[in-house]
Design an enzyme around this catalytic site. Structure first.
Site, PDB file in Angstrom:
ATOM      1  CG  ASP A   1      -2.048   1.242   1.359  1.00  0.00           C
ATOM      2  OD1 ASP A   1      -1.712   2.018   0.552  1.00  0.00           O
ATOM      3  OD2 ASP A   1      -2.925   1.175   2.047  1.00  0.00           O
ATOM      4  CG  HIS A   2       2.925   4.160  -3.293  1.00  0.00           C
ATOM      5  ND1 HIS A   2       3.936   4.922  -2.398  1.00  0.00           N
ATOM      6  CD2 HIS A   2       3.541   4.020  -4.460  1.00  0.00           C
ATOM      7  CE1 HIS A   2       5.023   5.367  -3.113  1.00  0.00           C
ATOM      8  NE2 HIS A   2       4.777   4.771  -4.219  1.00  0.00           N
ATOM      9  NE  ARG A   3      -4.078   3.853   1.367  1.00  0.00           N
ATOM     10  CZ  ARG A   3      -5.303   3.363   1.687  1.00  0.00           C
ATOM     11  NH1 ARG A   3      -6.383   4.070   2.023  1.00  0.00           N
ATOM     12  NH2 ARG A   3      -5.535   1.991   2.146  1.00  0.00           N
TER      13      ARG A   3
ATOM     14  CB  CYS B   1       6.193   2.581   3.386  1.00  0.00           C
ATOM     15  SG  CYS B   1       5.673   1.193   2.235  1.00  0.00           S
TER      16      CYS B   1
END
Length: 465
Positions: free
Chosen positions: A435-437, A439
């Site tokens: 999940d790019h949110r 890291c």
């Protein structure tokens, strides 16, 4: 009359599908007797009834979904039938005769339990009964419900006089139902006459019945000497209801794709050292063998301690990233009912041997459908071995609300450069979906590189402890 409602299923579940009735109208039941088997989005569960008495109505048919709080069974109290300790009088022809005298009204301690059930506490289902009733269960002759022949929505109105058929596995019952077989007509080859999956498959072969499920709403013909259900032609549509686990999987994956901005990165690894390490461990302790998946899980647990960002979840309502202090390891497991992710809680506290045993037991129970619903939720990170399907790589969907998933493909012989020389090594591919949110690529790449380095040189685990 006491009306037993479908209790609170817990784990956010709001409905269940009736799989099989264990009683029929006219049966006499005791407190905590199993009356119905239901399938939720998590598991197949036996539901005990908190009332004693005679069954006067069954609400719903096999295949029908019932919301929480809706009636399941109507029970006429025992005290309305006969004085405590008396024997039930002779039944009319065709009714089901209990094997024992009627049990007196339940002790006063059950009143509190019944009040909890009426309030929707879920103790009936989640706790599998109060534990205060008799330890044994009566055996009675109960005719199996005509699963496929009865249209959805119709009610059971009378008890059948057909002999009982012993079918323990819900998977066997579902297989027979989906292909129009009447399990009452099958002869079980298992212990005590239990009908096994092989018995159903043999019946399908002998009758020539196809494996395509009948169109939704159709009524297949019975399998006992009658004409088998027609097999749809190759160009006919086959309607498969999206229910139970399949429905839950669809909803969860759709939500994951809607909410999580996921990214997948991957790397090829030389797993020769990992396989050599596994061979040495198993040679030292043949009685406690360790799988490759267990070693990979150990490496992941170590990596999450160094990169805790990936052991997180995002609370969109509060606008927060919650970093979990515990590592509850989910294991993606393919079962006959669909893909499930059973969880090993506090996996970071287990030794490698204990972790290997937990993995084997958990996946076996998941495939058998015997895991409690609570064991299918609460994961913080998932491990997916898609190499068992003979594929090299994948871009899997994150198990919402987790933040990352590590997958491993098949490990096969491939040419690999070692110290400037070309050699044949055991090579596999690792992929990390995150999940790019929670890291950025640097953190995710660091975790994946840590895992890859430990796979290629397992001795590095000691340095990172």
């Amino acid at each position: 009359m006491n009306v037993f409602m479908l209790p609170d299923l817990g784990e956010g579940l709001t409905e269940a599908e009736i799989v099989e009735w264990r009683v029929a109208v006219g049966d006499v039941v005791v407190v905590d007797q199993i009356v119905v088997e239901v399938e939720t989005a998590k598991a197949v569960v036996d539901v005990p009834c908190p009332y004693a008495g005679r069954v006067t109505a069954l609400h719903g048919s096999p295949g029908e979904r019932r919301p929480v709080g809706q009636p399941l069974v109507t029970i006429e109290p025992v005290e309305a039938l006969a004085p405590p300790g008396s024997v039930v009088p002779a039944e009319p022809a065709g009714s089901v005769v209990p094997a024992e005298p009627v049990v007196p009204a339940e002790p006063a301690g059950h009143a509190v339990y019944r009040e909890e059930e009426r309030a929707g506490s879920g103790n009936v289902l989640i706790g599998y009964g109060t534990g205060h009733g008799r330890s044994g269960r009566r055996r009675r002759r109960v005719a199996p419900a005509a699963h496929v022949a009865r249209p959805v929505g119709s009610a059971v109105t009378a008890a059948s006089t057909a002999p009982a058929t012993r079918v323990i596995s819900p998977l066997v019952r579902r297989l027979a139902r989906d292909h129009g077989l009447d399990v009452a007509a099958l002869v079980g080859t298992g212990p005590g006459g239990i009908v096994r999956r092989g018995d159903v498959e043999a019946a399908l072969s002998s009758t020539g019945t196809g494996v395509t499920r009948p169109e939704h709403g159709a009524t297949p013909a019975p399998a006992s000497g009658a004409t088998p259900a027609p097999v749809p032609a190759a160009d006919d549509d086959v309607v498969i209801p999206l229910t139970g686990v399949r429905r839950a999987i669809a909803e969860k994956l759709s939500r994951s794709r809607r909410e999580i901005p996921e990214v997948t990165i991957w790397v090829d690894v030389d797993a020769t050292g990992l396989l050599d390490t596994r061979a040495a461990i198993n040679a030292a302790r043949p009685d406690r063998r360790v799988s490759v998946l267990a070693l990979l899980a150990r490496i992941c647990l170590n990596g999450l301690r160094h990169f805790p960002e990936l052991n997180s979840r995002v609370d969109t309502e509060q606008g927060e990233i919650i970093r979990s202090g515990r590592i509850n390891l989910g294991i993606a497991t393919q079962t006959d009912r669909g893909l499930v992710v059973p969880v090993i809680p506090d996996a970071h506290g287990l030794s490698t041997y204990d972790l290997a045993e937990a993995l084997a037991e958990t996946t076996a129970q998941a495939r058998a459908g015997s895991l409690a619903p609570a064991r299918l939720t609460g994961g913080t990170f998932t491990l997916n071995n898609y190499g068992v399907f003979g594929v090299d790589g994948s871009t899997p969907i994150i198990n919402h609300p987790e933040a990352a998933l590590l997958g491993i493909g098949r490990i096969v012989d491939k040419p690999w450069v070692v110290d400037g020389r070309l050699e044949v090594r055991k090579v596999g591919q690792l992929s990390l979906t995150f999940d790019h949110r929670v890291c950025d690529g640097g953190t995710a790449g660091g975790f994946l590189r840590h895992v890859a380095d430990c796979v290629e040189q397992p001795a590095l685990l000691i340095a990172h402890v």
